[in-house]
Design an enzyme around this catalytic site. Structure first.
Site, short mmCIF file in Angstrom:
data_model
loop_
_atom_site.label_atom_id
_atom_site.label_comp_id
_atom_site.label_asym_id
_atom_site.label_seq_id
_atom_site.Cartn_x
_atom_site.Cartn_y
_atom_site.Cartn_z
N GLY A 22 0.80 -1.22 0.00
CA GLY A 22 0.00 0.00 0.00
C GLY A 22 0.83 1.27 0.00
O GLY A 22 2.02 1.24 -0.28
N HIS A 25 2.28 4.40 -5.11
CA HIS A 25 2.90 5.47 -5.91
C HIS A 25 3.05 4.98 -7.35
O HIS A 25 2.62 3.87 -7.68
CB HIS A 25 4.24 5.89 -5.29
N GLY A 27 5.44 3.76 -8.94
CA GLY A 27 6.13 2.46 -9.09
C GLY A 27 5.11 1.34 -9.08
O GLY A 27 5.09 0.48 -9.98
N HIS A 28 4.22 1.36 -8.07
CA HIS A 28 3.17 0.33 -8.00
C HIS A 28 2.27 0.41 -9.25
O HIS A 28 1.89 -0.62 -9.81
CB HIS A 28 2.29 0.55 -6.76
N GLN A 52 7.66 -9.53 7.81
CA GLN A 52 8.87 -9.16 7.08
C GLN A 52 9.61 -7.98 7.71
O GLN A 52 10.61 -7.52 7.18
CB GLN A 52 8.57 -8.91 5.60
N SER A 176 9.56 5.24 -3.53
CA SER A 176 9.40 4.28 -2.44
C SER A 176 8.42 4.87 -1.44
O SER A 176 8.42 6.09 -1.19
CB SER A 176 10.75 4.06 -1.76
N SER A 177 7.59 4.00 -0.84
CA SER A 177 6.66 4.47 0.19
C SER A 177 7.44 5.10 1.33
O SER A 177 6.94 5.98 2.03
CB SER A 177 5.81 3.32 0.71
P1 AMP Z 1 5.99 -2.48 -1.60
O1 AMP Z 1 4.63 -1.89 -1.49
O2 AMP Z 1 7.10 -1.54 -1.24
O3 AMP Z 1 6.10 -3.82 -0.89
O4 AMP Z 1 6.22 -2.79 -3.14
C1 AMP Z 1 5.31 -3.58 -3.87
C2 AMP Z 1 5.90 -3.85 -5.24
O5 AMP Z 1 6.14 -2.60 -5.90
C3 AMP Z 1 7.25 -4.59 -5.18
O6 AMP Z 1 7.30 -5.55 -6.21
C4 AMP Z 1 8.24 -3.47 -5.41
O7 AMP Z 1 9.45 -3.91 -5.98
C5 AMP Z 1 7.47 -2.58 -6.38
N1 AMP Z 1 8.03 -1.22 -6.38
C6 AMP Z 1 8.26 -0.45 -5.29
N2 AMP Z 1 8.84 0.72 -5.66
C7 AMP Z 1 8.98 0.65 -7.01
C8 AMP Z 1 9.53 1.54 -7.99
N3 AMP Z 1 10.05 2.72 -7.66
N4 AMP Z 1 9.51 1.16 -9.28
C9 AMP Z 1 8.99 -0.05 -9.63
N5 AMP Z 1 8.47 -0.93 -8.77
C10 AMP Z 1 8.46 -0.59 -7.46
#
Ligand code: AMP
Length: 276
Positions: A22, A25, A27-28, A52, A176-177
């Site tokens: 959640g 952004h 990236g997601h 984790q 990044s979150s």
């Molecule tokens: P998270 O919510 O941080 O656990 O990330 C969920 C998914 O989004 C994971 O597969 C991350 O690698 C991917 N993710 C997070 N940040 C980015 C980013 N800047 N660019 C691409 N994928 C991302």
């Protein structure tokens, strides 16, 4: 979720899956868009996975904004959002964990000893609930993608793992979150991480084939920013995530960085393909 995926399977629809914690952004969103391109239906999970996080890590203060996430997911036309509660995933008598041995031990695994066991366990559970045909992960967490690919291979999940490129802010900071934790000054200082990765690329493309020299150069560059403290810099083979002794043409490598900017831990990497 089980009954939704059963119905989707019955009607012959392919399911793409995007697991997230959640606070979504761009990236997601890039993962969701790729999943939608490749599948009939896209399922996005939002679950801040307690297992984790280490005992001294940021589970409690990890940013959460369900309303904003739902709004973004609606805008993106994600077909299903799976938001299980902590008790549903980990009832009081939960006792089964999934662990990938070798790849999980180095780099992130060395500095966050229980991290990958939590990641592989939650993703195994989510895969069993969602039953996807393919799962979309970010290169941002390159080691996580390598660990999950290994899990899928070893446990014979019939799921294709698709790794999508890192999405960055216009100034190069990887989205990044956790960037929300950075003060204005730290946000500025953090830019050196991507600059160092680009410098590593330049050195390698300029035929510096000794990984240690590239690593030393990165360390020197980052040491000029005294508020940043490195956990590790490494150059690994794209396949298998092993540290490389020399860089060879025809191969792909990740240059990996993990660093603390004040009290925020950031990771970033650059994938470098060397022509043969
Ligand atoms: P998270 O919510 O941080 O656990 O990330 C969920 C998914 O989004 C994971 O597969 C991350 O690698 C991917 N993710 C997070 N940040 C980015 C980013 N800047 N660019 C691409 N994928 C991302």
């Amino acid at each position: 979720m089980h009954s939704v995926s059963r119905e989707l399977k019955k009607s012959g629809k392919s399911i793409g899956f995007v697991p997230t914690m959640g606070y979504l952004h761009n990236g997601h969103i890039s993962l969701i868009q790729e999943s939608k391109k490749q599948n009939d239906v896209t399922v996005v999970s939002v679950f801040v996975n307690p297992t984790q996080f280490g005992p001294l890590e940021d589970f409690k203060k990890y940013p959460r904004d369900i309303e904003h996430d739902n709004k973004l997911l609606e805008e993106q036309n994600a077909d299903y959002v799976f938001m299980p509660t902590e008790d549903e995933i980990y009832p009081y008598d939960f006792q089964t964990y999934v662990e990938v041995n070798e790849i999980s031990k180095k780099f992130e695994g060395e500095f966050r000893p229980h991290h990958f066991k939590g990641v592989t366990t939650i993703v195994a559970v989510l895969f069993n609930c969602v039953q996807p045909d393919s799962a979309f992960l970010g290169q941002k967490d390159a080691q996580q993608a390598a660990v999950l690919k290994q899990m899928v291979k070893d446990l014979k999940y019939n799921i294709q793992i698709v790794v999508c490129p890192i999405i960055r802010e216009p100034d190069g900071l990887a989205m990044s979150s956790r960037n929300i934790y950075l003060s204005k000054e730290e946000r500025e200082q953090a830019l050196i991480l991507h600059e160092a990765l680009l410098y590593a690329r330049k050195l390698i493309e300029g035929k510096e084939m000794d990984p240690q020299k590239v690593i030393d150069n990165i360390r020197v560059m980052i040491s000029q920013e005294p508020s940043i403290s490195l956990d590790y810099v490494a150059i690994v083979n794209e396949y298998g995530f092993r540290e490389t002794i020399f860089i060879e043409g025809g191969n792909e490598y990740y240059v990996l960085i993990a660093a603390w900017v004040g009290s925020t831990r950031l990771i970033d990497n650059e994938l470098i393909r060397i022509k043969s």
